[in-house]
Design a protein around this motif. Structure first.
Motif, PDB file in Angstrom:
ATOM      1  N   ARG A 384       0.852  -1.202   0.000  1.00  0.00           N
ATOM      2  CA  ARG A 384       0.000   0.000   0.000  1.00  0.00           C
ATOM      3  C   ARG A 384       0.877   1.237   0.000  1.00  0.00           C
ATOM      4  NH1 ARG A 384      -4.769  -1.768  -1.662  1.00  0.00           N
ATOM      5  NH2 ARG A 384      -5.062  -3.804  -0.747  1.00  0.00           N
ATOM      6  N   THR A 385       0.366   2.306  -0.597  1.00  0.00           N
ATOM      7  CA  THR A 385       1.129   3.561  -0.619  1.00  0.00           C
ATOM      8  C   THR A 385       0.323   4.679   0.031  1.00  0.00           C
ATOM      9  OG1 THR A 385       2.164   2.896  -2.676  1.00  0.00           O
ATOM     10  CG2 THR A 385       2.328   5.222  -2.098  1.00  0.00           C
ATOM     11  N   ILE A 386       0.966   5.325   0.980  1.00  0.00           N
ATOM     12  CA  ILE A 386       0.371   6.511   1.598  1.00  0.00           C
ATOM     13  C   ILE A 386       1.123   7.725   1.052  1.00  0.00           C
ATOM     14  CG2 ILE A 386      -0.003   7.737   3.773  1.00  0.00           C
ATOM     15  CD1 ILE A 386       0.181   4.929   5.150  1.00  0.00           C
ATOM     16  N   ALA A 387       0.385   8.662   0.470  1.00  0.00           N
ATOM     17  CA  ALA A 387       1.002   9.910  -0.011  1.00  0.00           C
ATOM     18  C   ALA A 387       0.790  10.971   1.058  1.00  0.00           C
ATOM     19  CB  ALA A 387       0.343  10.338  -1.313  1.00  0.00           C
ATOM     20  N   VAL A 388       1.847  11.647   1.430  1.00  0.00           N
ATOM     21  CA  VAL A 388       1.770  12.605   2.544  1.00  0.00           C
ATOM     22  C   VAL A 388       2.270  13.976   2.130  1.00  0.00           C
ATOM     23  CG1 VAL A 388       2.428  13.018   4.946  1.00  0.00           C
ATOM     24  CG2 VAL A 388       2.551  10.720   4.032  1.00  0.00           C
ATOM     25  N   ASP A 389       1.613  14.994   2.627  1.00  0.00           N
ATOM     26  CA  ASP A 389       2.131  16.359   2.511  1.00  0.00           C
ATOM     27  C   ASP A 389       1.785  17.076   3.817  1.00  0.00           C
ATOM     28  OD1 ASP A 389       3.267  18.668   1.510  1.00  0.00           O
ATOM     29  OD2 ASP A 389       1.859  18.924  -0.147  1.00  0.00           O
ATOM     30  N   GLY A 390       2.471  18.166   4.088  1.00  0.00           N
ATOM     31  CA  GLY A 390       2.140  18.956   5.269  1.00  0.00           C
ATOM     32  C   GLY A 390       3.364  19.366   6.060  1.00  0.00           C
ATOM     33  N   SER A 391       3.250  20.526   6.693  1.00  0.00           N
ATOM     34  CA  SER A 391       4.413  21.151   7.336  1.00  0.00           C
ATOM     35  C   SER A 391       4.883  20.399   8.579  1.00  0.00           C
ATOM     36  CB  SER A 391       4.073  22.592   7.706  1.00  0.00           C
ATOM     37  OG  SER A 391       2.874  22.620   8.474  1.00  0.00           O
ATOM     38  N   LEU A 392       3.992  19.784   9.333  1.00  0.00           N
ATOM     39  CA  LEU A 392       4.448  19.091  10.548  1.00  0.00           C
ATOM     40  C   LEU A 392       5.216  17.822  10.146  1.00  0.00           C
ATOM     41  CD1 LEU A 392       4.482  18.960  13.653  1.00  0.00           C
ATOM     42  CD2 LEU A 392       2.367  17.649  13.548  1.00  0.00           C
ATOM     43  N   TRP A 393       4.639  17.057   9.250  1.00  0.00           N
ATOM     44  CA  TRP A 393       5.311  15.838   8.783  1.00  0.00           C
ATOM     45  C   TRP A 393       6.652  16.192   8.138  1.00  0.00           C
ATOM     46  CZ3 TRP A 393       3.020  10.708   8.538  1.00  0.00           C
ATOM     47  CH2 TRP A 393       3.887   9.749   7.988  1.00  0.00           C
ATOM     48  N   ARG A 418       5.179  -3.575   4.148  1.00  0.00           N
ATOM     49  CA  ARG A 418       4.400  -3.485   2.902  1.00  0.00           C
ATOM     50  C   ARG A 418       3.785  -2.088   2.718  1.00  0.00           C
ATOM     51  NH1 ARG A 418       3.456  -9.086   3.938  1.00  0.00           N
ATOM     52  NH2 ARG A 418       1.678  -8.688   5.306  1.00  0.00           N
ATOM     53  N   ILE A 419       3.909  -1.259   3.747  1.00  0.00           N
ATOM     54  CA  ILE A 419       3.325   0.086   3.655  1.00  0.00           C
ATOM     55  C   ILE A 419       4.411   1.068   3.217  1.00  0.00           C
ATOM     56  CG2 ILE A 419       2.089   1.904   4.884  1.00  0.00           C
ATOM     57  CD1 ILE A 419       1.305  -0.234   6.988  1.00  0.00           C
ATOM     58  N   GLU A 420       4.186   1.648   2.044  1.00  0.00           N
ATOM     59  CA  GLU A 420       5.149   2.627   1.547  1.00  0.00           C
ATOM     60  C   GLU A 420       4.625   4.027   1.879  1.00  0.00           C
ATOM     61  OE1 GLU A 420       6.621   4.523  -2.619  1.00  0.00           O
ATOM     62  OE2 GLU A 420       5.441   2.676  -2.714  1.00  0.00           O
ATOM     63  N   ILE A 421       5.537   4.880   2.295  1.00  0.00           N
ATOM     64  CA  ILE A 421       5.139   6.265   2.562  1.00  0.00           C
ATOM     65  C   ILE A 421       5.868   7.156   1.561  1.00  0.00           C
ATOM     66  CG2 ILE A 421       5.175   8.154   4.222  1.00  0.00           C
ATOM     67  CD1 ILE A 421       5.163   6.084   6.472  1.00  0.00           C
ATOM     68  N   ALA A 422       5.116   7.960   0.819  1.00  0.00           N
ATOM     69  CA  ALA A 422       5.736   8.856  -0.164  1.00  0.00           C
ATOM     70  C   ALA A 422       5.423  10.295   0.228  1.00  0.00           C
ATOM     71  CB  ALA A 422       5.182   8.560  -1.554  1.00  0.00           C
ATOM     72  N   PHE A 423       6.468  11.035   0.555  1.00  0.00           N
ATOM     73  CA  PHE A 423       6.246  12.454   0.869  1.00  0.00           C
ATOM     74  C   PHE A 423       6.198  13.211  -0.447  1.00  0.00           C
ATOM     75  CE2 PHE A 423       7.417  16.755   2.195  1.00  0.00           C
ATOM     76  CZ  PHE A 423       6.495  16.948   3.212  1.00  0.00           C
ATOM     77  N   VAL A 424       5.065  13.832  -0.754  1.00  0.00           N
ATOM     78  CA  VAL A 424       4.961  14.568  -2.017  1.00  0.00           C
ATOM     79  C   VAL A 424       4.966  16.057  -1.709  1.00  0.00           C
ATOM     80  CG1 VAL A 424       3.710  12.794  -3.308  1.00  0.00           C
ATOM     81  CG2 VAL A 424       2.427  14.459  -1.992  1.00  0.00           C
ATOM     82  N   LYS A 425       5.641  16.786  -2.558  1.00  0.00           N
ATOM     83  CA  LYS A 425       5.657  18.242  -2.363  1.00  0.00           C
ATOM     84  C   LYS A 425       4.711  18.839  -3.378  1.00  0.00           C
ATOM     85  CE  LYS A 425      10.211  18.771  -0.397  1.00  0.00           C
ATOM     86  NZ  LYS A 425      11.089  17.779  -1.016  1.00  0.00           N
ATOM     87  N   ASP A 426       4.111  19.941  -2.991  1.00  0.00           N
ATOM     88  CA  ASP A 426       3.338  20.728  -3.946  1.00  0.00           C
ATOM     89  C   ASP A 426       2.022  20.095  -4.362  1.00  0.00           C
ATOM     90  OD1 ASP A 426       2.954  22.974  -5.453  1.00  0.00           O
ATOM     91  OD2 ASP A 426       3.757  22.041  -7.262  1.00  0.00           O
ATOM     92  N   SER A 427       1.353  19.435  -3.426  1.00  0.00           N
ATOM     93  CA  SER A 427       0.079  18.833  -3.824  1.00  0.00           C
ATOM     94  C   SER A 427      -0.956  19.889  -4.172  1.00  0.00           C
ATOM     95  CB  SER A 427      -0.448  17.904  -2.743  1.00  0.00           C
ATOM     96  OG  SER A 427      -0.128  18.355  -1.496  1.00  0.00           O
ATOM     97  N   THR A 428      -0.890  21.050  -3.512  1.00  0.00           N
ATOM     98  CA  THR A 428      -1.922  22.042  -3.829  1.00  0.00           C
ATOM     99  C   THR A 428      -1.589  22.781  -5.127  1.00  0.00           C
ATOM    100  OG1 THR A 428      -0.849  23.694  -2.440  1.00  0.00           O
ATOM    101  CG2 THR A 428      -2.584  22.373  -1.427  1.00  0.00           C
ATOM    102  N   GLY A 429      -0.421  22.550  -5.688  1.00  0.00           N
ATOM    103  CA  GLY A 429      -0.096  23.120  -6.996  1.00  0.00           C
ATOM    104  C   GLY A 429      -0.367  22.088  -8.075  1.00  0.00           C
ATOM    105  N   THR A 430       0.624  21.220  -8.302  1.00  0.00           N
ATOM    106  CA  THR A 430       0.487  20.233  -9.374  1.00  0.00           C
ATOM    107  C   THR A 430      -0.689  19.287  -9.127  1.00  0.00           C
ATOM    108  OG1 THR A 430       2.879  20.358  -9.485  1.00  0.00           O
ATOM    109  CG2 THR A 430       1.837  18.664 -10.807  1.00  0.00           C
ATOM    110  N   GLY A 431      -0.888  18.875  -7.880  1.00  0.00           N
ATOM    111  CA  GLY A 431      -1.989  17.954  -7.582  1.00  0.00           C
ATOM    112  C   GLY A 431      -3.328  18.560  -7.983  1.00  0.00           C
ATOM    113  N   ALA A 432      -3.517  19.820  -7.632  1.00  0.00           N
ATOM    114  CA  ALA A 432      -4.773  20.492  -7.988  1.00  0.00           C
ATOM    115  C   ALA A 432      -4.891  20.633  -9.497  1.00  0.00           C
ATOM    116  CB  ALA A 432      -4.824  21.866  -7.324  1.00  0.00           C
TER     117      ALA A 432
END
Ligand code: GLC
Length: 449
Positions: A384-393, A418-432
Motif C-alpha cells: 500500500r502507498t500513503i502519499a503525505v504532505d504537510g508542514s508538521l510531517w 508493505r506500507i510505503e510512505i511517499a512524501f509529495v511536495k506541492d500537492s496544492t499546486g500540481t496535484g490540484a
C-alpha cells in the motif's frame, strides 16, 4: 541556579507519562476508526464524514495549462501550472497571499475577493486565454459534483460568518466575475488530501503508466486529514481530524483544550486537536503553565507569551527537537522568543515534554492510518502507498520514523514493510492542476460526445 525540586520532577514525569499512548489504546483506536469508516460510508453516523470527492485516479497523461488556487490556512497560493502529460509539471508563476485575523472571522465575499485577486495576478502574467481552475478547499465540504461543494462548519480556527451551507465554487466564480476574470472557470473543487493522493499517482504513472495508484492521501500540517481510495466506493474525504475515538488516549490537557475552545466547538476535531500542528504547541504551553503553577520551577515563564493561548507554534517544537547542543541553546532561543527565561534543567523538561507531545501525535496519526488501511485490506496483505504532505510531517525532525515505528509496533514488521510512505511536495499546486485538467477533459468529452 534554581534546580527543579523533586516534586517538580514528579509533575514533569506525570505529564510525560500522560502523553504516552499505550499500544492497547492505539490498537483500540485503529479498530474504532475502521468501524466508523464502515458506519459513515453506510450513512449510519459516526465522526468520520466520509465525503464524496467526484475524482478518479489520474492516468498520468493529464495535460493543459490550468490555474490553481488553494485556501485552507493563513497562507494561500495561486499559480498557473502547465501539465505536459509526461511527468513533472512546471509551476509557471505563483502568488502567495496571507489572510488577516479579521478576514478569518469576516465574510465569505471578503475572503473570496482576496483569493480572486491572487488569481488575477497570476493570470495577468500570461496572454489572455481560457483557463480551467482547480480550487483546493482545505476545509470540510459536501460535494454534489466536482464543481459544486457545499461548505460545512470550518476548522483550524476559521469562523467566516456566512459560508456554511453555501457552494464555495459559486462563491469563487462570483468573486472572479467581480474582478473581471470571466475566462477563468472553476472546473474542480478538491480537498488538499485528495490533491496529495492524486499527485502521487500522477507522478508514479508519469514514470510507469501501469503503476498502482496511491491508496491514501494524508495531510499533517496545521490540520490533519485523510483521503483514501476505497475502490468501487471511490475516493473519499474522511475529515479524519474529526475522529472522536480518542477517549482512551486523551490527557486532561486535551480535555481542557477541547472544552475551552469555541472554534472548532467542543467535541469536534478531536483527533486534530491532539495531533496537528495548530494544536501541539498549545498543548505544550498548557502543560508547562500547569507545572509552573506549582510555583517551584519555570518561574521564568511568568509574564511571558506562555500566558497567551496559541503563542507556541509547531515550527518552534520542530526547532526544539532539532537542538542537540549540550546547553540546549536552541530551546533557550525558542523560549526567549516567547519572552521566557530558563535554567538548563528546565529546558531539558521542555524538550522532553515537547518530544512526548509530538511522539504521541505521530502515534495517533499512525494508528488512524492503520484504521484506514485495515478498512481497505483487513489482513494488510498487499503493498500500500500513503502519499503525505504537510508542514508538521515535513518539518519535524524524524517524524516519519515515529510513524513507521508505530506501524511496526501495531501490526508487526512484515506487514509494516508493505506500507510505503511517499512524501509529495506541492500537492496544492500540481496535484490540484491534475484534478482540474482531468475534470475539464471530462466535461469537454461530455459536451462533444
Ligand atoms: C482540516 C480540514 C480538512 C483538511 C485538513 C488539512 O482538518 O477540515 O479539510 O484536509 O485540515 O489541511
Amino acid at each position: 541556579m534554581t534546580l527543579m525540586s523533586p516534586s517538580h520532577d514528579g509533575l514533569v514525569s506525570r505529564a510525560l507519562a500522560a502523553f504516552e499512548a499505550t499500544p492497547a489504546a492505539l490498537q483500540g483506536l485503529t479498530r474504532e476508526f475502521t468501524d466508523q469508516m464502515s458506519r459513515g460510508l453506510a450513512g449510519r453516523g459516526g465522526s468520520l464524514k466520509m465525503l464524496r470527492t467526484f475524482t478518479r485516479q489520474p492516468t498520468g497523461r493529464e495535460s493543459g495549462r490550468v490555474v490553481v488556487v488553494d485556501w485552507g490556512g493563513t497562507k494561500g497560493r495561486a499559480a498557473v501550472v502547465a501539465l505536459s502529460g509526461e511527468g513533472p509539471a512546471p509551476v509557471l508563476n505563483e502568488d502567495v497571499f496571507t489572510f488577516t485575523d479579521a478576514q478569518k472571522r469576516g465574510t465569505a465575499a471578503a475572503v473570496f475577493d482576496v483569493v480572486a485577486a491572487a488569481i488575477g495576478r497570476v493570470v495577468d502574467a500570461h496572454p489572455p486565454a481560457d483557463y480551467p481552475l482547480g480550487f483546493v478547499y482545505s476545509f470540510p465540504a459536501r460535494l454534489e459534483a466536482i464543481d459544486r461543494a457545499i461548505a460545512l462548519a470550518l476548522t483550524k480556527g476559521w469562523t467566516v460568518v456566512d459560508l456554511e451551507g453555501h457552494d464555495v465554487a459559486a462563491l469563487l466564480s462570483a468573486a472572479l466575475r467581480r474582478r473581471g476574470l470571466a475566462r477563468v472557470t472553476v472546473a474542480a473543487v478538491a480537498n488538499d488530501t485528495v490533491a496529495t493522493l492524486l499527485l502521487q499517482t500522477y507522478q508514479a504513472r508519469g514514470v510507469d503508466p501501469e503503476a498502482r495508484p496511491a491508496d491514501v492521501g494524508l495531510i499533517l500540517g496545521t490540520g490533519t486529514n485523510q483521503a483514501p481510495d476505497l475502490g468501487p466506493a471511490g475516493i473519499h474525504n474522511l475529515e479524519s481530524g474529526n475522529f472522536d475515538g480518542v477517549a482512551a488516549i486523551e490527557t486532561r490537557y486535551d480535555a481542557a483544550l477541547d472544552r475551552e475552545l469555541t472554534d472548532p466547538r467542543p467535541g469536534a476535531q478531536r483527533l486534530e486537536k491532539m495531533a496537528s500542528g495548530r494544536y501541539l504547541g498549545e498543548l505544550l504551553r498548557r502543560a508547562l503553565v500547569d507545572i509552573a503553577a506549582d510555583g517551584r520551577a519555570f518561574g521564568g515563564l511568568a509574564g511571558s507569551a506562555f500566558d497567551t493561548p496559541f503563542a507556541v507554534d509547531s515550527e518552534q517544537l520542530s526547532r526544539i527537537a532539532a537542538d542537540h547542543t549540550p546547553g540546549l541553546d536552541g530551546v533557550d532561543a525558542v523560549l526567549r522568543e516567547l519572552r521566557a527565561t530558563s535554567e538548563r534543567e528546565e529546558r531539558g523538561a521542555v524538550r522532553d515534554l515537547s518530544d512526548a507531545i509530538v511522539r504521541r501525535a505521530a502515534r495517533l496519526v499512525g494508528a488512524a492510518l492503520l484504521g484506514t488501511l485495515r478498512f481497505i485490506d483487513p489482513a494488510l496483505a498487499e503493498g500500500r502507498t500513503i502519499a503525505v504532505d504537510g508542514s508538521l510531517w515535513g518539518g519535524y525532525p524524524g517524524f516519519e520514523s515515529l510513524v513507521r515505528e508505530t506501524f511496526v509496533e501495531l501490526v508487526g514488521r512484515e506487514a509494516a514493510e508493505r506500507i510505503e510512505i511517499a512524501f509529495v511536495k506541492d500537492s496544492t499546486g500540481t496535484g490540484a492542476a491534475v484534478i482540474a485538467a482531468a475534470a475539464s477533459e471530462r466535461s469537454q468529452a461530455c459536451s462533444s460526445g
